[in-house]
Design an enzyme around this catalytic site. Structure first.
Site, PDB file in Angstrom:
ATOM      1  N   CYS A 167      -1.001 -15.304  -4.312  1.00 30.43           N
ATOM      2  CA  CYS A 167      -0.961 -16.660  -4.870  1.00 30.43           C
ATOM      3  C   CYS A 167      -0.504 -17.638  -3.783  1.00 30.43           C
ATOM      4  O   CYS A 167      -1.174 -17.775  -2.767  1.00 30.43           O
ATOM      5  CB  CYS A 167      -0.050 -16.661  -6.101  1.00 30.43           C
ATOM      6  SG  CYS A 167      -0.032 -18.209  -7.029  1.00 30.43           S
ATOM      7  N   ASP A 224     -10.867 -17.167 -11.480  1.00 30.38           N
ATOM      8  CA  ASP A 224      -9.763 -17.969 -10.965  1.00 30.38           C
ATOM      9  C   ASP A 224     -10.317 -19.313 -10.500  1.00 30.38           C
ATOM     10  O   ASP A 224     -11.346 -19.370  -9.818  1.00 30.38           O
ATOM     11  CB  ASP A 224      -9.125 -17.219  -9.787  1.00 30.38           C
ATOM     12  CG  ASP A 224      -7.908 -17.907  -9.207  1.00 30.38           C
ATOM     13  OD1 ASP A 224      -7.595 -19.042  -9.614  1.00 30.38           O
ATOM     14  OD2 ASP A 224      -7.272 -17.308  -8.324  1.00 30.38           O
ATOM     15  N   HIS A 255      -6.865 -15.234 -11.842  1.00 28.32           N
ATOM     16  CA  HIS A 255      -5.747 -15.368 -10.918  1.00 28.32           C
ATOM     17  C   HIS A 255      -4.664 -14.349 -11.266  1.00 28.32           C
ATOM     18  O   HIS A 255      -4.425 -14.043 -12.434  1.00 28.32           O
ATOM     19  CB  HIS A 255      -5.175 -16.781 -11.010  1.00 28.32           C
ATOM     20  CG  HIS A 255      -4.203 -17.106  -9.923  1.00 28.32           C
ATOM     21  ND1 HIS A 255      -4.592 -17.360  -8.637  1.00 28.32           N
ATOM     22  CD2 HIS A 255      -2.852 -17.205  -9.931  1.00 28.32           C
ATOM     23  CE1 HIS A 255      -3.540 -17.616  -7.891  1.00 28.32           C
ATOM     24  NE2 HIS A 255      -2.454 -17.512  -8.661  1.00 28.32           N
TER      25      HIS A 255
END
Length: 291
Positions: A167, A224, A255
């Site tokens: 991330c 995502d 994600h």
């Protein structure tokens, strides 16, 4: 747990950080804001490992870092582990231990500790304020400080260092490979490649691909929103002639598909991505094991 300040020993000021932070340097648990009620995260034990907290002297004062390494003689390749926006919580620590079990020295700096630890917080807006207080030049300075600690360690093969992150940390993985030639390989898990605003504090990985010092493997989920940035990155890589850098997209993942403590976890894709990461490291000279 052993608590070390610097590879060469303590210096004045290190004990101040120890009293403030190193006594309980990292949150014991999983990030509160993202933990799924039915999560069954992987737990990697400490058997055969040495777990340490080290201090990284960097911009605006020192920060702690979590280290896991094999409890064995020799010098091992190293992996710098860059956290999500939640900091160094149990998921990040477990990933370090997984790497250490394979024969790596893994280090995870606490990039946000100058302001606060985001891991115990449930308010995502409060977390984002903490993250926003860590500008990219500061983060890259912390990465450089971690590299120096690794290079000075008697347990690290200083010529074999890789970087990975998830991330927020995936985005910083791209930037790290664009900034430091010491990295031989990078793996970016669903990290942003282009900030909403590009300025002195928010660097664009897409704009910097011509400066890549190491090949990067990008691992992204098609569901995502960050996948929308992939075509621009691929075009930039092609223009820069970076045929050694690849982006893999998992059609059914969103994600956070590697985060086994979150509802977004996709076990098959997480395992495949992990295997690809290890193969990428090995292909570029960062194969686990001592010398």
């Amino acid at each position: 747990m052993q608590t070390l300040k610097r590879p060469e020993g303590n210096r004045p000021g290190d004990l101040d950080l120890s009293r403030r932070a190193l006594g309980a340097a990292f949150f014991a648990g999983y990030a509160v804001a993202a933990l799924a009620a039915d999560a069954a995260p992987i737990h990697t034990d400490e058997a055969g490992l040495v777990i340490e907290t080290v201090t990284l002297p960097s911009q605006g004062g020192s920060i702690p870092a979590y280290v896991a390494r094999p409890n064995a003689p020799g010098r091992f390749p190293a992996v710098l582990v860059i956290s999500e926006i939640f900091g160094v919580h149990d998921y990040i620590k477990d990933n370090c231990r997984r790497l250490a079990k394979l024969g790596y020295v893994a280090i995870a700096p606490a990039f946000f500790v100058r302001v606060a630890d985001p891991a115990p917080l449930a308010d995502i807006q409060a977390i984002m304020k903490i993250v926003a207080a860590a500008p990219d030049p500061q983060v890259m300075g912390d990465v450089g400080a971690a590299l120096k600690v690794l290079q000075a360690s008697p347990h690290v093969d200083a010529g074999k260092i890789a970087v990975t992150g998830w991330c927020w940390g995936g985005g910083k993985t791209w930037l790290s490979c664009e900034t430091y030639p010491e990295f031989k390989a990078g793996v970016a898990w669903y990290g942003p490649m282009q900030p909403q605003t590009v300025d002195a504090n928010h660097l664009s990985a897409i704009a910097g691909v011509s400066h890549l010092h190491a090949p990067v493997l990008g691992l992204y989920g098609a569901k995502d929103g960050l996948a929308q940035q992939i075509p621009a990155m691929q075009a930039a890589l092609k223009a820069a002639g970076r045929t050694d850098t690849e982006i893999v997209v998992y059609p059914d993942a969103g994600h956070g598909f590697h985060a086994d403590y979150r509802a977004s976890y996709v076990e098959a894709d997480a395992k495949d991505g992990w295997a690809r990461m290890l193969a990428h490291f090995a292909a570029h000279g960062v194969r686990p094991g001592s010398r």
